[in-house]
Enzyme design. Structure first.
Site, PDB file in Angstrom:
ATOM      1  N   ASP A 267       1.225  -0.879   0.159  1.00  0.00           N
ATOM      2  CA  ASP A 267      -0.042   0.374   0.045  1.00  0.00           C
ATOM      3  C   ASP A 267       0.539   0.994  -0.190  1.00  0.00           C
ATOM      4  O   ASP A 267       1.777   1.661   0.912  1.00  0.00           O
ATOM      5  CB  ASP A 267      -0.410   0.040   0.973  1.00  0.00           C
ATOM      6  CG  ASP A 267      -1.755   0.945   1.099  1.00  0.00           C
ATOM      7  OD1 ASP A 267      -2.014   2.155   0.648  1.00  0.00           O
ATOM      8  OD2 ASP A 267      -3.132   0.872   2.434  1.00  0.00           O
TER       9      ASP A 267
ATOM     10  N   ASP B 288      -3.527   7.209  -3.311  1.00  0.00           N
ATOM     11  CA  ASP B 288      -3.365   6.326  -1.937  1.00  0.00           C
ATOM     12  C   ASP B 288      -3.765   4.759  -3.290  1.00  0.00           C
ATOM     13  O   ASP B 288      -4.812   4.593  -3.917  1.00  0.00           O
ATOM     14  CB  ASP B 288      -4.650   6.559  -1.284  1.00  0.00           C
ATOM     15  CG  ASP B 288      -3.874   5.166   0.060  1.00  0.00           C
ATOM     16  OD1 ASP B 288      -3.114   4.450  -0.139  1.00  0.00           O
ATOM     17  OD2 ASP B 288      -4.797   5.814   1.067  1.00  0.00           O
TER      18      ASP B 288
ATOM     19  N   HIS C  75     -10.815   6.104   2.559  1.00  0.00           N
ATOM     20  CA  HIS C  75     -11.716   7.437   2.938  1.00  0.00           C
ATOM     21  C   HIS C  75     -11.274   8.707   1.995  1.00  0.00           C
ATOM     22  O   HIS C  75     -10.922   8.366   0.864  1.00  0.00           O
ATOM     23  CB  HIS C  75     -10.282   7.358   4.022  1.00  0.00           C
ATOM     24  CG  HIS C  75      -8.495   7.059   3.430  1.00  0.00           C
ATOM     25  ND1 HIS C  75      -8.221   7.971   2.918  1.00  0.00           N
ATOM     26  CD2 HIS C  75      -8.634   5.624   2.890  1.00  0.00           C
ATOM     27  CE1 HIS C  75      -6.693   7.300   2.637  1.00  0.00           C
ATOM     28  NE2 HIS C  75      -6.825   6.191   2.629  1.00  0.00           N
TER      29      HIS C  75
ATOM     30  N   HIS D 176      -6.655  11.210   5.761  1.00  0.00           N
ATOM     31  CA  HIS D 176      -8.398  11.189   6.043  1.00  0.00           C
ATOM     32  C   HIS D 176      -8.963  12.072   6.405  1.00  0.00           C
ATOM     33  O   HIS D 176      -9.081  12.280   7.451  1.00  0.00           O
ATOM     34  CB  HIS D 176      -8.431  10.012   6.941  1.00  0.00           C
ATOM     35  CG  HIS D 176      -7.668   8.235   6.481  1.00  0.00           C
ATOM     36  ND1 HIS D 176      -8.540   7.186   6.646  1.00  0.00           N
ATOM     37  CD2 HIS D 176      -6.660   8.175   6.575  1.00  0.00           C
ATOM     38  CE1 HIS D 176      -7.541   6.274   6.218  1.00  0.00           C
ATOM     39  NE2 HIS D 176      -6.550   6.500   6.535  1.00  0.00           N
TER      40      HIS D 176
ATOM     41  N   GLU E 174     -11.085   1.513  -0.823  1.00  0.00           N
ATOM     42  CA  GLU E 174      -9.874  -0.104  -0.817  1.00  0.00           C
ATOM     43  C   GLU E 174     -10.463  -1.226   0.076  1.00  0.00           C
ATOM     44  O   GLU E 174     -10.349  -1.621   1.227  1.00  0.00           O
ATOM     45  CB  GLU E 174      -8.788   0.792  -0.390  1.00  0.00           C
ATOM     46  CG  GLU E 174      -9.073   1.338   1.357  1.00  0.00           C
ATOM     47  CD  GLU E 174      -8.108   1.574   2.082  1.00  0.00           C
ATOM     48  OE1 GLU E 174      -6.900   0.871   2.102  1.00  0.00           O
ATOM     49  OE2 GLU E 174      -8.061   2.689   2.862  1.00  0.00           O
TER      50      GLU E 174
ATOM     51  N   GLU F 220      -7.083  -1.518  -4.246  1.00  0.00           N
ATOM     52  CA  GLU F 220      -6.775   0.698  -3.641  1.00  0.00           C
ATOM     53  C   GLU F 220      -6.758   1.088  -4.888  1.00  0.00           C
ATOM     54  O   GLU F 220      -5.476   0.706  -5.200  1.00  0.00           O
ATOM     55  CB  GLU F 220      -6.265   0.811  -2.526  1.00  0.00           C
ATOM     56  CG  GLU F 220      -6.627   1.780  -2.466  1.00  0.00           C
ATOM     57  CD  GLU F 220      -5.723   2.784  -0.862  1.00  0.00           C
ATOM     58  OE1 GLU F 220      -4.962   1.912  -0.761  1.00  0.00           O
ATOM     59  OE2 GLU F 220      -6.595   3.950   0.332  1.00  0.00           O
TER      60      GLU F 220
HETATM   61 CO   LIG Z   1      -5.982   4.494   1.932  1.00  0.00          CO
END
Ligand SMILES: [Co+2]
Length: 304
Positions: A85, A96, A156, A164, A190, A287
């Site tokens: 990640d 992200d 998020h 976030h 995600e 994600e």
């Molecule tokens: Co994330």
């Protein structure tokens, strides 16, 4: 949202997309986690971004939040399932994204479950969609493979320098008071799938930190060098997450660790414990980052 902001968000997405390719090529059994993380983070820097958070390399039943320590000797185990990640910041504008790689030959379907859940969730996105609808789609898709979504992990919303920023994108349906995604908004979706119970618990390891507030030159309770260190982190990171690795060369590792323990006690720093599937199930994750504009939807981490 201004065009210049959209451009920076897309640039962060493009770099994250390239970094994900790099991760796919690099992660192999026997490789040191430390080397993998450093390689990906250097790559992000070389492309004109910064890591939005330390690269997470989570293995088997670890779902998230393991980033190698400065003296980490762990290697990617044979026959493991590995989640990478990673995030990119370009002047605070974020991307992200995550992938899962299977070295066991057993978890192809588990990976497909989270990937298909992500694809279907992305297809469903439109301005003002309710987040519960996305959660529903993710849950249904993962269950159709016979697995469980992890219900206490979520996507998020993001804003500048804030990973976030307040709205969660659930991995399960059923939320009654569900917010809507009002454009312009940047979100990470995600889905996590598991053959365990669908719940993560906090483990013992803590490898990722962030500051809880701005640090001034005259902090009480801290020595001069401690303040210099914390101010340096604030200048570089604001409230974005960081790792001891990034500071253990300039300062000694002992000093970095002691200061972080002290700063956490003083609530100047918060930490993110590693998250482990509660029945030790294998975990997959997919994600991407999606920019929702009034008349456009951009999957920023697929533009490469
Ligand atoms: Co994330």
């Amino acid at each position: 949202m201004m065009d210049t902001e959209v451009e920076l968000i897309r640039k962060a997405g493009r770099i994250a997309c390239e970094a994900k390719k790099k991760a796919k090529e690099t992660v192999k059994p026997g490789q040191r986690l430390l080397d993998i993380a450093q390689l990906i983070e250097s790559f992000i820097n070389s492309m004109g971004g910064q890591p939005a958070f330390p690269v997470n390399i989570s293995i088997n039943s670890e779902a998230a939040h393991y980033s190698p320590l400065a003296d980490d000797e762990k290697i990617v185990p044979e026959a493991s399932i590995v989640k990478v990640d990673l995030g990119v910041s370009v002047d605070g504008y974020l991307a992200d994204t995550a992938i899962t790689i299977d070295f066991s030959g057993e978890y192809e379907d588990l990976i497909k479950a989270s990937e298909e859940a992500l694809n279907k969730a992305i297809e469903s996105v439109s301005p003002n969609i309710k987040t519960s609808l996305i959660g529903n789609i993710i849950e249904k898709t993962i269950k159709s493979y016979g697995y469980k979504p992890i219900r206490n992990l979520s996507g998020h919303s993001m804003s500048r320098y804030v990973l976030h920023s307040g709205i969660s994108i659930p991995n399960v349906g059923g939320e009654i008071l569900s917010p809507t995604l009002k454009p312009p908004i940047l979100i990470a979706i995600e889905p996590f799938a598991t053959n365990g119970l669908g719940l993560v618990l906090e483990g013992k390891d803590k490898t990722i930190y962030s500051l809880t507030r701005q640090i001034g030159k005259k902090e009480k309770k801290f020595g001069e060098q401690e303040i210099d260190f914390l101010v340096e982190i604030f200048n570089e990171r604001k409230n974005l997450p960081f790792t001891e690795r990034w500071y253990a060369r300039k300062y000694s590792l002992d000093f970095v660790r002691q200061t972080l323990v002290k700063a956490e006690k003083q609530r100047v720093v918060t930490s993110y414990p590693v998250l482990i599937e509660s029945a030790n199930g294998a975990v997959s994750q997919a994600e991407d980052t999606v920019l929702i504009l009034d008349n456009d939807i951009v999957i920023t981490t697929r533009e490469c």
